[in-house]
Motif scaffolding. Structure first.
Motif, mmCIF file in Angstrom:
data_model
loop_
_atom_site.group_PDB
_atom_site.id
_atom_site.type_symbol
_atom_site.label_atom_id
_atom_site.label_comp_id
_atom_site.label_asym_id
_atom_site.label_seq_id
_atom_site.Cartn_x
_atom_site.Cartn_y
_atom_site.Cartn_z
ATOM 1 N N SER A 1 27.315 39.153 33.200
ATOM 2 C CA SER A 1 25.808 38.976 33.743
ATOM 3 C C SER A 1 25.503 37.485 33.580
ATOM 4 C CB SER A 1 24.975 39.851 33.305
ATOM 5 O OG SER A 1 24.637 39.770 31.831
ATOM 6 N N ALA A 2 25.903 37.007 32.343
ATOM 7 C CA ALA A 2 24.947 35.637 32.328
ATOM 8 C C ALA A 2 25.685 34.554 33.157
ATOM 9 C CB ALA A 2 25.498 35.167 30.586
ATOM 10 N N VAL A 3 27.073 34.827 33.418
ATOM 11 C CA VAL A 3 27.715 33.971 34.411
ATOM 12 C C VAL A 3 27.084 34.115 35.665
ATOM 13 C CG1 VAL A 3 29.898 33.472 35.926
ATOM 14 C CG2 VAL A 3 29.943 34.280 33.282
ATOM 15 N N PHE A 4 26.763 35.227 36.257
ATOM 16 C CA PHE A 4 26.136 35.476 37.635
ATOM 17 C C PHE A 4 24.748 35.079 37.481
ATOM 18 C CE2 PHE A 4 22.979 38.201 39.775
ATOM 19 C CZ PHE A 4 23.366 37.612 41.135
ATOM 20 N N GLY B 1 23.378 37.385 25.591
ATOM 21 C CA GLY B 1 24.714 37.128 25.922
ATOM 22 C C GLY B 1 25.670 37.229 24.697
ATOM 23 N N ALA B 2 25.134 36.877 23.620
ATOM 24 C CA ALA B 2 25.815 37.090 22.455
ATOM 25 C C ALA B 2 25.270 38.204 21.352
ATOM 26 C CB ALA B 2 25.788 35.841 21.702
ATOM 27 N N ALA C 1 35.183 30.461 24.298
ATOM 28 C CA ALA C 1 35.916 29.545 25.173
ATOM 29 C C ALA C 1 35.099 29.233 26.485
ATOM 30 C CB ALA C 1 37.290 30.196 25.468
ATOM 31 N N PHE C 2 34.371 30.189 27.042
ATOM 32 C CA PHE C 2 33.759 29.934 28.236
ATOM 33 C C PHE C 2 32.407 29.053 28.111
ATOM 34 C CE2 PHE C 2 29.979 31.239 30.741
ATOM 35 C CZ PHE C 2 30.228 30.611 31.991
ATOM 36 N N GLN C 3 31.793 29.453 26.994
ATOM 37 C CA GLN C 3 30.386 28.691 26.553
ATOM 38 C C GLN C 3 30.652 27.149 26.065
ATOM 39 O OE1 GLN C 3 28.068 30.004 27.888
ATOM 40 N NE2 GLN C 3 26.795 31.358 26.563
ATOM 41 N N VAL C 4 31.796 27.321 25.406
ATOM 42 C CA VAL C 4 32.183 25.782 24.942
ATOM 43 C C VAL C 4 32.856 24.802 26.014
ATOM 44 C CG1 VAL C 4 33.820 24.298 23.411
ATOM 45 C CG2 VAL C 4 32.626 26.705 22.517
#
Length: 251
Positions: free
Chosen positions: A157-160, A29-30, A114-117
């Motif tokens: 892809s991580a969100v899915f 992801g990162a 922002a999403f991960q935090v």
């Protein structure tokens, strides 16, 4: 012409090691932090050309440890969806100015953090849901597009994949095989778009040992190292890099 001076190696070596660790052990992801940081010292197109062969090398090195451990329906859906995403991105790349891609990469960096935090603080929750091929195709299309323009296919892809409730190893193995396929999809268009040059090939060759070192560390760290400190450092790097790229693009 790329200047292979001390700045290139000072920035490029830790960036590629970090990217290799992320791809090898922490879900990819990162991993795009490598290309984003490298884009601080070379043009965005050159950063893409240097990083892709290195990521393909990491893919080859990490396929065996995770072989057969992926969730195949999710992997297949993401790969199918990535095809149109890569095609659209290739057309846009041919007509869009480099500063637009600096801005896009910078915004992706900040949006990912922002999403991960938000998820870590409980402000945003990714609910577990049954597998859906259309959803996988959509996530794959977004991943293919962002992967093509900035090697940042990991976040969509991580969100899915997070919504599928996979185990840590199944999640990691799925990202490995998916981005192995997506990176091969990108290679031919990169040739025709002139992203690969003798300079980018030289840059890739010089950084290749560090990519392999990162992959080796990542595979071993997957079972041994807590994710929290690794991602904390990654998020700091992404925020600083994103702000810098946006500043350069706009000024």
């Amino acid at each position: 012409m790329i200047e292979f001076g001390w700045q290139f190696f000072l920035v490029g070596i830790p960036a590629i090691i970090f990217g290799g660790i992320s791809k090898g052990g922490f879900g990819s992801g990162a991993a795009f932090v490598a290309g984003a940081i490298l884009a601080l010292v070379v043009p965005p197109g050159a950063a893409l050309g240097i990083v892709l062969p290195l990521f393909m090398l990491v893919d080859a090195a990490t396929l065996k440890p995770y072989w057969g451990k992926w969730h195949w329906p999710s992997a297949k859906g993401l790969m199918i969806g990535a095809v149109p995403g890569c095609i659209v991105a290739a057309f846009l790349y041919a007509i869009v100015d480099a500063d637009v891609f600096r801005l896009l990469i910078g915004l992706i960096c900040l949006a990912f953090v922002a999403f991960q935090v938000s998820r870590a603080l409980g402000w945003l929750q990714v609910r577990q849901m049954p597998f859906s091929a259309p959803v996988a195709w959509f996530a794959g299309t977004v991943s293919g597009f962002t992967s093509f323009v900035s090697h940042a296919g990991g976040p969509p892809s991580a969100v899915f994949l997070l919504s599928q409730g996979l185990s840590k190893t199944a999640y990691q193995a799925t990202t490995v095989v998916v981005f192995w396929a997506i990176n091969w999809m990108k290679a031919v268009p990169y040739v025709f778009l002139g992203i690969f040059t003798w300079d980018t090939i030289m840059g890739s060759l010089m950084l290749a040992p560090f990519a392999l070192l990162g992959a080796w560390i990542g595979v071993r760290a997957h079972h041994l190292v807590p994710e929290r400190p690794f991602f904390a450092l990654t998020y700091i790097l992404l925020v600083l890099t994103g702000i810098r790229l946006i500043w350069v693009a706009l000024t």
